[in-house]
Scaffold this active site. Structure first.
Site, PDB file in Angstrom:
ATOM      1  N   ILE A  19       0.834  -1.199   0.000  1.00 37.02           N
ATOM      2  CA  ILE A  19       0.000   0.000   0.000  1.00 37.02           C
ATOM      3  C   ILE A  19       0.875   1.259   0.000  1.00 37.02           C
ATOM      4  CG2 ILE A  19      -1.595   1.328   1.455  1.00 37.02           C
ATOM      5  CD1 ILE A  19      -2.834  -1.411   2.305  1.00 37.02           C
ATOM      6  N   ASN A  95       0.750  -6.976  10.822  1.00 34.97           N
ATOM      7  CA  ASN A  95      -0.153  -7.782  11.654  1.00 34.97           C
ATOM      8  C   ASN A  95       0.665  -8.958  12.178  1.00 34.97           C
ATOM      9  OD1 ASN A  95      -2.208  -9.169  12.859  1.00 34.97           O
ATOM     10  ND2 ASN A  95      -3.627  -8.988  11.138  1.00 34.97           N
ATOM     11  N   TYR A 154      -1.637  -5.822  17.527  1.00 33.21           N
ATOM     12  CA  TYR A 154      -2.042  -5.134  16.289  1.00 33.21           C
ATOM     13  C   TYR A 154      -3.406  -4.468  16.479  1.00 33.21           C
ATOM     14  CZ  TYR A 154      -2.815  -4.764  11.157  1.00 33.21           C
ATOM     15  OH  TYR A 154      -3.032  -4.331   9.864  1.00 33.21           O
ATOM     16  N   LYS A 158      -4.044  -0.455  16.205  1.00 31.39           N
ATOM     17  CA  LYS A 158      -4.918   0.162  15.208  1.00 31.39           C
ATOM     18  C   LYS A 158      -6.073   0.905  15.887  1.00 31.39           C
ATOM     19  CE  LYS A 158      -2.562  -1.104  11.563  1.00 31.39           C
ATOM     20  NZ  LYS A 158      -1.749  -0.112  10.836  1.00 31.39           N
TER      21      LYS A 158
HETATM   22  P1  NAP Z   1       3.578  -4.414   3.467  1.00 31.87           P
HETATM   23  O1  NAP Z   1       3.357  -4.851   2.074  1.00 31.87           O
HETATM   24  O2  NAP Z   1       4.276  -5.327   4.415  1.00 31.87           O
HETATM   25  O3  NAP Z   1       4.339  -3.033   3.450  1.00 31.87           O
HETATM   26  C1  NAP Z   1       4.725  -2.419   4.633  1.00 31.87           C
HETATM   27  C2  NAP Z   1       5.906  -1.535   4.376  1.00 31.87           C
HETATM   28  O4  NAP Z   1       6.270  -0.911   5.624  1.00 31.87           O
HETATM   29  C3  NAP Z   1       7.125  -2.321   3.899  1.00 31.87           C
HETATM   30  O5  NAP Z   1       7.797  -1.575   2.917  1.00 31.87           O
HETATM   31  C4  NAP Z   1       7.938  -2.450   5.186  1.00 31.87           C
HETATM   32  O6  NAP Z   1       9.330  -2.511   5.010  1.00 31.87           O
HETATM   33  C5  NAP Z   1       7.630  -1.161   5.912  1.00 31.87           C
HETATM   34  N1  NAP Z   1       7.840  -1.318   7.353  1.00 31.87           N
HETATM   35  C6  NAP Z   1       7.156  -2.132   8.192  1.00 31.87           C
HETATM   36  N2  NAP Z   1       7.644  -2.020   9.438  1.00 31.87           N
HETATM   37  C7  NAP Z   1       8.647  -1.116   9.381  1.00 31.87           C
HETATM   38  C8  NAP Z   1       9.549  -0.582  10.338  1.00 31.87           C
HETATM   39  N3  NAP Z   1       9.533  -0.994  11.621  1.00 31.87           N
HETATM   40  N4  NAP Z   1      10.443   0.333   9.946  1.00 31.87           N
HETATM   41  C9  NAP Z   1      10.496   0.738   8.645  1.00 31.87           C
HETATM   42  N5  NAP Z   1       9.684   0.265   7.703  1.00 31.87           N
HETATM   43  C10 NAP Z   1       8.771  -0.662   8.050  1.00 31.87           C
HETATM   44  O7  NAP Z   1       2.173  -4.067   4.187  1.00 31.87           O
HETATM   45  P2  NAP Z   1       0.808  -3.420   3.607  1.00 31.87           P
HETATM   46  O8  NAP Z   1      -0.192  -4.506   3.499  1.00 31.87           O
HETATM   47  O9  NAP Z   1       1.106  -2.567   2.458  1.00 31.87           O
HETATM   48  O10 NAP Z   1       0.387  -2.546   4.884  1.00 31.87           O
HETATM   49  C11 NAP Z   1       0.490  -1.140   4.930  1.00 31.87           C
HETATM   50  C12 NAP Z   1      -0.438  -0.638   6.048  1.00 31.87           C
HETATM   51  O11 NAP Z   1      -1.781  -1.043   5.746  1.00 31.87           O
HETATM   52  C13 NAP Z   1      -0.113  -1.232   7.425  1.00 31.87           C
HETATM   53  O12 NAP Z   1      -0.282  -0.244   8.412  1.00 31.87           O
HETATM   54  C14 NAP Z   1      -1.155  -2.327   7.589  1.00 31.87           C
HETATM   55  O13 NAP Z   1      -1.462  -2.564   8.949  1.00 31.87           O
HETATM   56  C15 NAP Z   1      -2.343  -1.698   6.870  1.00 31.87           C
HETATM   57  N6  NAP Z   1      -3.340  -2.694   6.431  1.00 31.87           N
HETATM   58  C16 NAP Z   1      -3.152  -3.476   5.329  1.00 31.87           C
HETATM   59  C17 NAP Z   1      -4.143  -4.389   4.945  1.00 31.87           C
HETATM   60  C18 NAP Z   1      -4.022  -5.238   3.703  1.00 31.87           C
HETATM   61  O14 NAP Z   1      -4.988  -5.951   3.386  1.00 31.87           O
HETATM   62  N7  NAP Z   1      -2.941  -5.198   2.969  1.00 31.87           N
HETATM   63  C19 NAP Z   1      -5.303  -4.512   5.714  1.00 31.87           C
HETATM   64  C20 NAP Z   1      -5.460  -3.707   6.825  1.00 31.87           C
HETATM   65  C21 NAP Z   1      -4.483  -2.792   7.179  1.00 31.87           C
HETATM   66  P3  NAP Z   1      10.198  -3.848   5.053  1.00 31.87           P
HETATM   67  O15 NAP Z   1      10.321  -4.191   3.630  1.00 31.87           O
HETATM   68  O16 NAP Z   1      11.487  -3.493   5.675  1.00 31.87           O
HETATM   69  O17 NAP Z   1       9.434  -4.864   5.849  1.00 31.87           O
END
Ligand code: NAP
Length: 269
Positions: A19, A95, A154, A158
């Site tokens: 995202i 999560n 988590y 949130k």
């Molecule tokens: P993602 O694909 O894992 O991307 C998360 C990004 O954040 C990655 O680039 C990751 O870097 C970085 N990151 C995570 N922890 C970090 C830290 N401690 N320091 C620096 N960078 C960090 O996840 P996503 O699904 O896109 O999620 C983005 C947001 O949407 C999150 O807040 C998640 O809770 C929320 N969300 C997503 C969904 C869904 O269905 N996808 C649903 C509900 C909520 P690294 O590469 O180093 O890990």
């Protein structure tokens, strides 16, 4: 529609993948300048190089957001390079399945991965946001409203983010800083695809989730989340603050009895 984001400076956490990457790219397409703090380096550096080749700035800052110094330095570096911050997007999170049985230390660790850096980034960016009369966008999760089971850290994080959205909106209204949250539920990302691939029957597992998403029986796209984030950050959204926006195809709130694919109750007969 001109969103008025040309030349604005956006600081995003976790803007390299999923995202976050979609948010980064959508701001870049609007002519904004982006600073992206992320833990892993390859994707962030590649984004920086890709946009540099087009004459655009997409600054990559390596850092782990669980480290408060890294949060502070990310804000300082953004200000050193760009001289201002107009939008803070708190996006990074995971999560991590820290449950009631895992204990308080593990729970605190989950808060550090998912909640504390949202506060830290807003705190360190506050003076700059006051100067720009900017905006904060937080990314939350439907888990705060629905629960999931087995993921106390988590869910608490949130829920905390949703609470802080109202709190900060009020706190910062006098400074003309708007604060909003965007809530994904089932959003398709490379990581989500990887998780589904690990199941015994990936296409059945995907279908099972899609079936209970009311609008279109499909996952939300990362682009659809990004579009809402960018709109809320823009000059076209100047009277929206303190709101929690669900971009989820109706997943969280609509009655599945009437909406879910194969189990749909048809009241028309
Ligand atoms: P993602 O694909 O894992 O991307 C998360 C990004 O954040 C990655 O680039 C990751 O870097 C970085 N990151 C995570 N922890 C970090 C830290 N401690 N320091 C620096 N960078 C960090 O996840 P996503 O699904 O896109 O999620 C983005 C947001 O949407 C999150 O807040 C998640 O809770 C929320 N969300 C997503 C969904 C869904 O269905 N996808 C649903 C509900 C909520 P690294 O590469 O180093 O890990």
């Amino acid at each position: 529609m001109d969103l008025g984001l040309e030349g604005k400076v956006v600081l995003i956490t976790g803007g390299s993948k999923g995202i976050g990457e979609a948010i980064t790219r959508t701001f870049m397409a609007e002519g904004a300048r982006v600073a992206n703090i992320n833990r892993s380096t390859a994707e962030g550096e590649a984004l920086e190089a890709e946009y540099a080749a087009q004459g655009q700035q997409c600054l990559f800052i390596q850092g782990d957001l669980t480290n408060l110094d890294a949060c502070k330095q990310a804000v300082e570096k953004t200000l050193n390079v760009f001289g201002r911050i107009d939008v803070l997007v708190n996006n990074a999170g995971v999560n991590d399945g820290i449950s009631l049985s895992d204990g308080p230390e593990a729970f605190i660790g989950s808060l550090e991965r998912n909640l504390i850096h949202y506060y830290a980034m807003a705190h360190y960016a506050l003076d700059a946001l006051k100067q720009s009369q900017g905006a904060i966008i937080n990314i939350s999760s439907k888990v705060a409203a629905t629960g999931q089971g087995g993921t106390s850290g988590y869910a608490a994080s949130k829920g905390g983010i949703n609470g802080l959205t109202r709190e900060w909106a009020l706190d910062l209204a006098a400074d003309n800083i708007r604060v909003n949250t965007v809530v994904p539920a089932e959003t398709w990302t490379p990581l989500y695809a990887e998780l589904i691939e690990q199941s015994e029957d990936p296409s059945a597992a995907k279908r099972q989730i899609e079936d209970i998403i009311p609008l279109g029986q499909r996952f939300t796209t990362s682009q659809e989340i990004a579009d809402m984030v960018v709109f809320l950050s823009s000059q076209r959204s100047l009277h929206t603050t303190g709101q929690i926006h669900y971009v989820d195809g109706g997943y969280t709130h609509l009655d599945r009895k009437y909406t879910s694919g194969s189990n749909r109750v048809d009241l028309s007969k």
